[in-house]
Design an enzyme around this catalytic site. Structure first.
Site, PDB file in Angstrom:
ATOM      1  N   TYR A 101       4.833   5.672   5.849  1.00 31.51           N
ATOM      2  CA  TYR A 101       4.448   5.296   4.485  1.00 31.51           C
ATOM      3  C   TYR A 101       3.384   4.221   4.564  1.00 31.51           C
ATOM      4  O   TYR A 101       3.492   3.283   5.366  1.00 31.51           O
ATOM      5  CB  TYR A 101       5.663   4.755   3.706  1.00 31.51           C
ATOM      6  CG  TYR A 101       5.271   4.193   2.353  1.00 31.51           C
ATOM      7  CD1 TYR A 101       5.300   4.990   1.215  1.00 31.51           C
ATOM      8  CD2 TYR A 101       4.824   2.868   2.223  1.00 31.51           C
ATOM      9  CE1 TYR A 101       4.911   4.497  -0.016  1.00 31.51           C
ATOM     10  CE2 TYR A 101       4.428   2.372   0.986  1.00 31.51           C
ATOM     11  CZ  TYR A 101       4.476   3.190  -0.122  1.00 31.51           C
ATOM     12  OH  TYR A 101       4.064   2.698  -1.334  1.00 31.51           O
ATOM     13  N   GLU A 189      -1.532   5.047  -2.597  1.00 30.71           N
ATOM     14  CA  GLU A 189      -0.365   5.295  -1.748  1.00 30.71           C
ATOM     15  C   GLU A 189      -0.516   6.575  -0.932  1.00 30.71           C
ATOM     16  O   GLU A 189      -0.955   7.590  -1.466  1.00 30.71           O
ATOM     17  CB  GLU A 189       0.859   5.404  -2.665  1.00 30.71           C
ATOM     18  CG  GLU A 189       2.178   5.496  -1.961  1.00 30.71           C
ATOM     19  CD  GLU A 189       3.320   5.622  -2.969  1.00 30.71           C
ATOM     20  OE1 GLU A 189       3.989   4.604  -3.223  1.00 30.71           O
ATOM     21  OE2 GLU A 189       3.532   6.716  -3.500  1.00 30.71           O
TER      22      GLU A 189
END
Ligand code: GDP
Ligand code: MN
Length: 385
Positions: A101, A189
Site C-alpha cells: 500500500y 493512493e
C-alpha cells in the site's frame, strides 16, 4: 472530485509511475477486442467511484478474450454499493507476488501531507489501521521541502522492502507526491502497489481525489469529471454556480450563505424530526441572489419529487432584500409551482422586500419573520400536503 481508477492511473503515468497499459471499454465486444489485442491474460475491472470492487465481484481475471467478454457482460450494469457500472477497464493481468500500500493524504491535525506505506496492501487500509496499526509506516511531508529521499528510504526500510526494489520505490513515491501536489489532490493512493514475479513494482489500482476549490486552475482535471455517474441535480447546480447537496427530506431549502444554509437545515430537522420531516437538500445560492440564479435553484429543488415545501431563507447583508425579492418574484413567475413556499427575508431593506413580495401575489406563499417560525411553518406545510 474523485477520479476513476483509469483516470488516476493515466495521471500517475505522467508522473513516471509504472502502470499496466490497459484500455477502457463500454461493451463486452469492446472488452473482447482489447483483450485479443493484448494477447494474454487480462483483468476486467468495474470503473465506479467506490472502493471494494474486488470483494463485490467487480474485478475478474480472464485467460482468454472470450472469458474477458463474459466477465465484461457480468460486470457492466452491475450495482456496486449503489453505483451502476457503465465502464470497465481491461488491463493486462499482473503476476502478483506481493501487494503493498502507498498513499498520500492531508493530515489536518499535523497541518501537512502524510505519506503512508504498508506491506499489508490490497485490502482496505482503514481495516489495517484498526486491526494492525503498526503495519502502517508514516512520514509527514514539509510542503516547503517536499518529500525527501531519506523519508522514502525510511518507508522502504519500515516495510522491509527487498533492497533491489528500492530504486523503483524511490521513483514511485517521489512521482506520487509530485502528482499529489501538482494536482491539488486531497488523496493519491496506490492499493495495491504490487511486486510482480518478474521483480518489478507496478501500480495495479489507483485512486485520486482532487480539491474542488482548486479545479479552476486544473482545466484538464476538471474535464475528467464523470457527469454520467453523479446526480443530475448536482451537475445542473454546478453549472449554475450553486453549491447543492441532495438529501432525503421533504423541505427544499434555498438559502444565501453556507452557514445560514446549515442552520436552516438544523432548524427544519429540529422541528420535523418527530414526524420524519427534514431538509431535502443543502443549497447555497450565494450572495447575489439574482433572478436567474434563484430560478435555477428553484428548478433543481422542484426536480426532486420528495419536495413538499420550499423554505427560502434570505439574510440581506450587502445584498439588499428588495433586490432579492425582485429576483424571487421573477423566478417564481418563470418556474410555476403549487408547492407551498415559506419565505423569510430579513436584513437590509427588508421592508421594501416584503412589500414587493406581498404585492406580487405569489400563489401558496407563506411569510415568516424568524428562522424558527419559518422552519415550523415549512414543517406544517409538509404535514398539510
Ligand atoms: P478494489 O477492490 O476496488 O480495491 O480493486 P483493485 O484494483 O485493488 O483489485 C482488487 C484485487 O484484485 C487486488 O488487490 C488484487 O488482489 C486483484 N487484482 C487486481 N488486478 C490484478 C491483476 O492484474 N492480477 C492479479 N493476479 N490480481 C489482480
Ligand atoms: Mn484497490
Amino acid at each position: 472530485m474523485n477520479l476513476h481508477e483509469y483516470q488516476s492511473k493515466f495521471l500517475f503515468e505522467e508522473f513516471g509511475i509504472p502502470i499496466p497499459h490497459g484500455k477502457v471499454a463500454e461493451t463486452p465486444q469492446e472488452a473482447r477486442q482489447i483483450a485479443k489485442a493484448m494477447n494474454g491474460p487480462v483483468v476486467v475491472k468495474a470503473q465506479v467511484l467506490t472502493g471494494g470492487r474486488g470483494k463485490a465481484g467487480g474485478v475478474r481475471l480472464a485467460a482468454t478474450p472470450e472469458e474477458a467478454e463474459q466477465h465484461a457482460k457480468a460486470i457492466l450494469g452491475m450495482d456496486i454499493r449503489g453505483h451502476t457500472v457503465q465502464k470497465i477497464l481491461v488491463d493486462p493481468a499482473a503476476n502478483i507476488k506481493q501487494e503493498l500500500y502507498l498513499g498520500i493524504t492531508n493530515d489536518r491535525t499535523a497541518r501537512r501531507p502524510v505519506i503512508m506505506c504498508s506491506a499489508e496492501g490490497g485490502m482496505d487500509i482503514e481495516e489495517v489501521n484498526r486491526t494492525k496499526p503498526e503495519a502502517i509506516v508514516r512520514e509527514h511531508i514539509d510542503p516547503l521541502l517536499g518529500l525527501c529521499g531519506f523519508q522514502i528510504n525510511a518507508l522502504a526500510a519500515g516495510i522491509e522492502l527487498p533492497y533491489p526494489l528500492w530504486r523503483q520505490f524511490q521513483r514511485i513515491a517521489a512521482g506520487l507526491y509530485a502528482c499529489y501536489a501538482d494536482s491539488d489532490a486531497t488523496l493519491a493512493e496506490i492499493n495495491p502497489l504490487v511486486v510482480t514475479e518478474e521483480g518489478e513494482l507496478l501500480a495495479v489500482d489507483g485512486k485520486m481525489s482532487i480539491d474542488d476549490n482548486a479545479l479552476f486552475r486544473h482545466r484538464d482535471l476538471a474535464e475528467m469529471r464523470d457527469v454520467a455517474v453523479e446526480p443530475a441535480e448536482e451537475t445542473q447546480a454546478r453549472k449554475a454556480g450553486l453549491s447543492y447537496v441532495k438529501l432525503d427530506g421533504q423541505i427544499g431549502c434555498m438559502v444565501n450563505g453556507a452557514g445560514l444554509a446549515m442552520a436552516t437545515m438544523d432548524m427544519t430537522s429540529l422541528y420535523g424530526e418527530a414526524d420524519g420531516i427534514g431538509p431535502a437538500n443543502f443549497l447555497d445560492i450565494g450572495g447575489g441572489a439574482e433572478a436567474e440564479t434563484v430560478a435555477a435553484a428553484l428548478r433543481i429543488i422542484l426536480a426532486d419529487p420528495h419536495v413538499k415545501a420550499i423554505l427560502l431563507n434570505i439574510f440581506g447583508g450587502i445584498t439588499r432584500c428588495d433586490e432579492v425579492a425582485r429576483g424571487v418574484i421573477e423566478a417564481f413567475s418563470e418556474v410555476q409551482t403549487d408547492i407551498p413556499k415559506v419565505v423569510r427575508l430579513v436584513g437590509t431593506n427588508e421592508e421594501e422586500g416584503r412589500q414587493l413580495l406581498e404585492g406580487a401575489n405569489i400563489p401558496h406563499m407563506i411569510t415568516a419573520m424568524t428562522l424558527s417560525e419559518a422552519a415550523q411553518k415549512a414543517v406544517a406545510a409538509v404535514k398539510g400536503a
